[in-house]
Design an enzyme around this catalytic site. Structure first.
Site, PDB file in Angstrom:
ATOM      1  CB  CYS A 115      24.120  -5.836  26.888  1.00  0.00           C
ATOM      2  SG  CYS A 115      25.623  -6.812  26.694  1.00  0.00           S
TER       3      CYS A 115
ATOM      4  NE  ARG B 273      20.664  -5.246  34.112  1.00  0.00           N
ATOM      5  CZ  ARG B 273      21.477  -6.065  33.450  1.00  0.00           C
ATOM      6  NH1 ARG B 273      20.983  -7.122  32.802  1.00  0.00           N
ATOM      7  NH2 ARG B 273      22.780  -5.835  33.423  1.00  0.00           N
TER       8      ARG B 273
END
Length: 272
Positions: free
Chosen positions: A236, A178
């Site tokens: 995050c 990611r």
């Protein structure tokens, strides 16, 4: 005579919790995210369910799991029976996942006598300790008074300042695929990307299965990334696993720790 405990560290073991379960000021919170409570749900005895998504987040916000107001947090914490002199231990059903977010929320609102249960419910079960089914509990209203600590959290405007500061390192807890834009974000429609000048530290690399690694192991990981930086900012996907990094950094005695509340979901949506 009733016995009270004071938490000396941000992480406690299941052995410690089992040995101190009779403390008069101890409150154990099940912080499992998106948990459905029914008559088969297991909990550590006398746990109280801490509903991150519905009661301890701003449900009117554009982005998920955003910080609640000081009034909301105080009211909901009092409804769980939390007092100013409580000792709070938080856990979740994955081991170390959503419970650090709750630990960080309490710190943001001025409550310090709190710790994360290392390994959570899986570690408790692995050690053969007793569990029970949930019941319809009623708690005496607590007297906890919140005090907002703004230096522990930042927003979209603030993170853009941190990206330019030479004394700051931004650590992103997302997976390497990611972070490196090899895969789509799980949130539909959210672009791939990274915050400028951030570094990747997947939260899974701080764990041995479902427990935090040792302080020595954690320090070796952080020291490579932090070097001479004096401010650590954690991000995050939506502000949950960033708090695992904050917990691990606290275990290593780092100071000046900041969580970016909206994290990549907010940044990737708002940045032009």
């Amino acid at each position: 005579m009733s016995r009270k405990v004071h938490l000396q560290t941000s992480v406690v073991s299941v052995d410690w919790l089992n040995a101190n379960s009779d403390a008069s000021n101890l409150i154990v919170l099940d912080c499992t995210i998106n948990k459905k409570i029914n008559n088969t749900s297991q909990r550590i005895p006398n746990s109280r369910f801490f509903d991150i998504k519905q009661k301890f987040s701003d449900t009117s916000a554009e982005f998920p799991s955003m910080l609640p107001s000081i009034e909301q947090f105080q009211n909901e914490a009092q409804a769980l029976g939390i007092n100013n002199d409580s000792a709070v231990v938080v856990y979740d059903d994955k081991g170390i996942y959503s419970s650090p977010r709750v630990w960080w929320l309490f710190k943001i609102f001025g409550f310090k006598n709190i710790a994360v249960l290392n390994g959570g419910l899986p570690e408790w079960l692995a050690n053969g300790f007793q569990v029970e089914k949930y019941s319809d509990d009623v708690y005496s209203y607590g007297n906890f008074e919140a005090s907002f600590q703004p230096e522990l959290i930042t927003n979209f405007k603030g993170i853009q300042v941190y990206t330019k500061r030479l004394d700051t390192v931004i650590l992103d807890a997302r997976s390497r695929p990611r972070f490196n834009c090899f895969v789509d974000e799980p949130r539909a429609g959210l672009r791939r990307g990274t915050i400028p000048n951030s570094k990747n530290l997947p939260y899974t690399e701080l764990l041995n299965v479902n427990k935090l690694k040792t302080k020595k192991e954690l320090s070796e990981i952080f020291n490579i990334l932090v070097k001479d930086k004096t401010i650590l900012v954690f991000s995050c996907g939506s502000g949950i696993t960033a708090c695992i990094l904050a917990l691990a950094a606290t275990q290593c005695n780092f100071k000046n720790l900041v969580v970016y509340d909206g994290s990549w979901t907010e940044y990737g949506t708002l940045i032009k």
